[in-house]
Design a protein around this motif. Structure first.
Motif, PDB file in Angstrom:
ATOM      1  N   LEU A 140       0.829  -1.198   0.000  1.00  0.00           N
ATOM      2  CA  LEU A 140       0.000   0.000   0.000  1.00  0.00           C
ATOM      3  C   LEU A 140       0.865   1.250   0.000  1.00  0.00           C
ATOM      4  O   LEU A 140       1.860   1.330   0.727  1.00  0.00           O
ATOM      5  N   CYS A 141       0.503   2.212  -0.836  1.00  0.00           N
ATOM      6  CA  CYS A 141       1.209   3.488  -0.840  1.00  0.00           C
ATOM      7  C   CYS A 141       0.874   4.255   0.444  1.00  0.00           C
ATOM      8  O   CYS A 141      -0.287   4.332   0.843  1.00  0.00           O
ATOM      9  N   VAL A 142       1.867   4.809   1.079  1.00  0.00           N
ATOM     10  CA  VAL A 142       1.675   5.615   2.284  1.00  0.00           C
ATOM     11  C   VAL A 142       2.163   7.028   1.984  1.00  0.00           C
ATOM     12  O   VAL A 142       3.335   7.235   1.678  1.00  0.00           O
ATOM     13  N   GLY A 143       1.251   7.995   2.059  1.00  0.00           N
ATOM     14  CA  GLY A 143       1.619   9.372   1.756  1.00  0.00           C
ATOM     15  C   GLY A 143       1.849   9.618   0.285  1.00  0.00           C
ATOM     16  O   GLY A 143       2.567  10.551  -0.086  1.00  0.00           O
ATOM     17  N   GLY A 144       1.275   8.791  -0.555  1.00  0.00           N
ATOM     18  CA  GLY A 144       1.426   8.953  -1.998  1.00  0.00           C
ATOM     19  C   GLY A 144       0.341   8.210  -2.743  1.00  0.00           C
ATOM     20  O   GLY A 144      -0.660   7.791  -2.165  1.00  0.00           O
ATOM     21  N   TYR A 145       0.527   8.005  -4.030  1.00  0.00           N
ATOM     22  CA  TYR A 145      -0.467   7.341  -4.862  1.00  0.00           C
ATOM     23  C   TYR A 145       0.239   6.547  -5.947  1.00  0.00           C
ATOM     24  O   TYR A 145       1.439   6.692  -6.177  1.00  0.00           O
ATOM     25  N   SER A 146      -0.512   5.690  -6.623  1.00  0.00           N
ATOM     26  CA  SER A 146       0.019   4.972  -7.786  1.00  0.00           C
ATOM     27  C   SER A 146      -1.127   4.560  -8.683  1.00  0.00           C
ATOM     28  O   SER A 146      -2.248   4.355  -8.220  1.00  0.00           O
ATOM     29  N   ARG A 147      -0.846   4.436  -9.940  1.00  0.00           N
ATOM     30  CA  ARG A 147      -1.814   3.893 -10.883  1.00  0.00           C
ATOM     31  C   ARG A 147      -1.678   2.371 -10.888  1.00  0.00           C
ATOM     32  O   ARG A 147      -0.657   1.836 -10.412  1.00  0.00           O
ATOM     33  N   PRO A 148      -2.667   1.634 -11.396  1.00  0.00           N
ATOM     34  CA  PRO A 148      -2.565   0.165 -11.422  1.00  0.00           C
ATOM     35  C   PRO A 148      -1.307  -0.299 -12.159  1.00  0.00           C
ATOM     36  O   PRO A 148      -0.929   0.272 -13.180  1.00  0.00           O
ATOM     37  N   GLY A 149      -0.638  -1.315 -11.598  1.00  0.00           N
ATOM     38  CA  GLY A 149       0.550  -1.869 -12.234  1.00  0.00           C
ATOM     39  C   GLY A 149       1.815  -1.077 -11.982  1.00  0.00           C
ATOM     40  O   GLY A 149       2.743  -1.122 -12.787  1.00  0.00           O
ATOM     41  N   SER A 150       1.887  -0.378 -10.865  1.00  0.00           N
ATOM     42  CA  SER A 150       3.045   0.468 -10.588  1.00  0.00           C
ATOM     43  C   SER A 150       4.124  -0.263  -9.794  1.00  0.00           C
ATOM     44  O   SER A 150       3.832  -1.141  -8.987  1.00  0.00           O
ATOM     45  N   ALA A 158       2.758  20.287  -3.810  1.00  0.00           N
ATOM     46  CA  ALA A 158       1.834  21.248  -3.217  1.00  0.00           C
ATOM     47  C   ALA A 158       1.058  21.981  -4.309  1.00  0.00           C
ATOM     48  O   ALA A 158       1.599  22.310  -5.363  1.00  0.00           O
ATOM     49  N   GLY A 159      -0.217  22.209  -4.044  1.00  0.00           N
ATOM     50  CA  GLY A 159      -1.066  22.889  -5.016  1.00  0.00           C
ATOM     51  C   GLY A 159      -1.765  21.939  -5.966  1.00  0.00           C
ATOM     52  O   GLY A 159      -2.529  22.370  -6.840  1.00  0.00           O
ATOM     53  N   LYS A 160      -1.525  20.634  -5.797  1.00  0.00           N
ATOM     54  CA  LYS A 160      -2.146  19.632  -6.654  1.00  0.00           C
ATOM     55  C   LYS A 160      -2.794  18.530  -5.820  1.00  0.00           C
ATOM     56  O   LYS A 160      -2.513  18.374  -4.637  1.00  0.00           O
ATOM     57  N   PHE A 161      -3.645  17.740  -6.471  1.00  0.00           N
ATOM     58  CA  PHE A 161      -4.288  16.597  -5.829  1.00  0.00           C
ATOM     59  C   PHE A 161      -4.293  15.434  -6.809  1.00  0.00           C
ATOM     60  O   PHE A 161      -4.162  15.629  -8.024  1.00  0.00           O
ATOM     61  N   TYR A 162      -4.424  14.221  -6.269  1.00  0.00           N
ATOM     62  CA  TYR A 162      -4.425  13.025  -7.115  1.00  0.00           C
ATOM     63  C   TYR A 162      -5.828  12.764  -7.643  1.00  0.00           C
ATOM     64  O   TYR A 162      -6.768  12.544  -6.869  1.00  0.00           O
ATOM     65  N   ASP A 163      -5.986  12.818  -8.963  1.00  0.00           N
ATOM     66  CA  ASP A 163      -7.274  12.557  -9.598  1.00  0.00           C
ATOM     67  C   ASP A 163      -7.381  11.067  -9.920  1.00  0.00           C
ATOM     68  O   ASP A 163      -6.655  10.562 -10.777  1.00  0.00           O
ATOM     69  N   GLN A 164      -8.257  10.353  -9.221  1.00  0.00           N
ATOM     70  CA  GLN A 164      -8.351   8.906  -9.361  1.00  0.00           C
ATOM     71  C   GLN A 164      -8.897   8.461 -10.712  1.00  0.00           C
ATOM     72  O   GLN A 164      -8.670   7.325 -11.120  1.00  0.00           O
ATOM     73  N   CYS A 169      -1.789  13.895 -11.192  1.00  0.00           N
ATOM     74  CA  CYS A 169      -1.896  15.034 -10.292  1.00  0.00           C
ATOM     75  C   CYS A 169      -2.529  16.204 -11.047  1.00  0.00           C
ATOM     76  O   CYS A 169      -2.071  16.561 -12.145  1.00  0.00           O
ATOM     77  N   MET A 170      -3.543  16.799 -10.476  1.00  0.00           N
ATOM     78  CA  MET A 170      -4.248  17.918 -11.095  1.00  0.00           C
ATOM     79  C   MET A 170      -4.131  19.142 -10.198  1.00  0.00           C
ATOM     80  O   MET A 170      -4.114  19.036  -8.971  1.00  0.00           O
ATOM     81  N   SER A 171      -4.070  20.316 -10.800  1.00  0.00           N
ATOM     82  CA  SER A 171      -3.946  21.560 -10.034  1.00  0.00           C
ATOM     83  C   SER A 171      -5.259  21.934  -9.367  1.00  0.00           C
ATOM     84  O   SER A 171      -6.352  21.718  -9.926  1.00  0.00           O
ATOM     85  N   CYS A 172      -5.154  22.485  -8.169  1.00  0.00           N
ATOM     86  CA  CYS A 172      -6.343  22.972  -7.477  1.00  0.00           C
ATOM     87  C   CYS A 172      -6.876  24.205  -8.213  1.00  0.00           C
ATOM     88  O   CYS A 172      -6.102  25.016  -8.735  1.00  0.00           O
ATOM     89  N   SER A 173      -8.169  24.341  -8.253  1.00  0.00           N
ATOM     90  CA  SER A 173      -8.765  25.519  -8.886  1.00  0.00           C
ATOM     91  C   SER A 173      -8.772  26.690  -7.905  1.00  0.00           C
ATOM     92  O   SER A 173      -8.516  26.514  -6.702  1.00  0.00           O
ATOM     93  N   LYS A 174      -9.040  27.876  -8.395  1.00  0.00           N
ATOM     94  CA  LYS A 174      -9.142  29.030  -7.515  1.00  0.00           C
ATOM     95  C   LYS A 174     -10.206  28.775  -6.453  1.00  0.00           C
ATOM     96  O   LYS A 174     -11.209  28.106  -6.706  1.00  0.00           O
ATOM     97  N   GLY A 181       0.954  15.617  -1.651  1.00  0.00           N
ATOM     98  CA  GLY A 181       1.065  14.308  -1.002  1.00  0.00           C
ATOM     99  C   GLY A 181       0.070  13.329  -1.582  1.00  0.00           C
ATOM    100  O   GLY A 181      -0.022  13.162  -2.795  1.00  0.00           O
ATOM    101  N   ASP A 182      -0.711  12.690  -0.702  1.00  0.00           N
ATOM    102  CA  ASP A 182      -1.696  11.711  -1.163  1.00  0.00           C
ATOM    103  C   ASP A 182      -3.108  12.290  -1.192  1.00  0.00           C
ATOM    104  O   ASP A 182      -4.084  11.544  -1.221  1.00  0.00           O
ATOM    105  N   ALA A 183      -3.228  13.614  -1.191  1.00  0.00           N
ATOM    106  CA  ALA A 183      -4.551  14.249  -1.217  1.00  0.00           C
ATOM    107  C   ALA A 183      -5.303  13.859  -2.487  1.00  0.00           C
ATOM    108  O   ALA A 183      -4.742  13.875  -3.580  1.00  0.00           O
ATOM    109  N   THR A 184      -6.551  13.491  -2.346  1.00  0.00           N
ATOM    110  CA  THR A 184      -7.384  13.139  -3.508  1.00  0.00           C
ATOM    111  C   THR A 184      -8.369  14.243  -3.858  1.00  0.00           C
ATOM    112  O   THR A 184      -9.214  14.075  -4.740  1.00  0.00           O
TER     113      THR A 184
END
Length: 223
Positions: A140-150, A158-164, A169-174, A181-184
């Motif tokens: 399991l990823c701790v404090g991060g993310y991965s796509r299938p098969g990683s 900072a300023g981005k989030f993981y789009d499942q 990683c996608m930028s936060c909007s205004k 980190g592992d923010a979704t």
């Protein structure tokens, strides 16, 4: 076949006990020219026909039957390089299909699915650096993310989030912010006096004296 006193038996046959005819060797045995008895086939060999002059060798992925009158396919998760009496089990981290000449291991980012007997992708937000013997080996990823098969986990800046949905990683909007980190998702700037007037903000700003956040929290308005 009938035999005269001066006629030797042909290969694959021997003289009968009565000495009056040539008898074919049974399956699983053989006789060379001039043999007085049928011999059993040796290691990794078989003869599948009556009256054999020689034995055949079991090929890779196969082994002789117990009676040496034929050959069998190596079972699943075993292998044979041929010319042996039995198949060798695969190591715990490897597998094989029936009739295999070698065992396989799963590559980076994959694990061995016992039911399918194949390598499958480690699930999203897990990883495997060198292949896994089962799904529990996908860490399991701790404090991060991965796509299938990683083979490793990633961390959003900072300023981005993981789009499942897009595995990126996608930028936060205004009006929102993220430490990465592992923010979704990004955190809306809903605190008292908070706003964000830029795309990809890591923290929300605080309105200075004489100003208040706009209703959508994307800028400032004068009091």
């Amino acid at each position: 076949e009938a035999r005269t006193s001066c006629t030797p038996c042909v290969p694959g046959t021997i003289v009968s006990d009565a000495g009056d005819q040539c008898m074919p060797c049974p399956r699983g045995k053989y006789a060379e020219f001039g043999a007085t008895a049928c011999a059993s086939c040796g290691e990794g060999q078989y003869s599948s026909t009556v009256g054999s002059a020689y034995c055949s060798t079991a090929g890779a992925g196969y082994y002789p039957s117990n009676s040496r009158d034929g050959f069998n396919e190596c079972p699943r998760n075993t292998y044979s390089i041929g010319a042996v009496d039995s198949c060798t089990p695969c190591s715990p981290d490897a597998f094989s299909m029936p009739g295999s000449s070698a065992c396989e291991t799963c590559s980076t980012g994959r694990y061995h699915d016992e039911a399918m007997n194949s390598c499958e992708l480690c699930p999203e937000n897990t990883f495997s650096t060198s292949g896994a013997s089962d799904i529990s080996g996908c860490e399991l990823c701790v404090g991060g993310y991965s796509r299938p098969g990683s083979g490793y986990c990633e961390v959003c800046p900072a300023g981005k989030f993981y789009d499942q949905s897009s595995f990126a990683c996608m930028s936060c909007s205004k009006g929102s912010a993220s430490m990465g980190g592992d923010a979704t998702s990004c955190t809306e700037c809903i605190g008292d006096g908070h706003y964000s007037d830029e795309v990809g903000a890591s923290v929300c700003k605080t309105a200075p004296a004489g100003y208040k956040p706009s209703e959508d929290r994307t800028g400032l308005e004068m009091c």
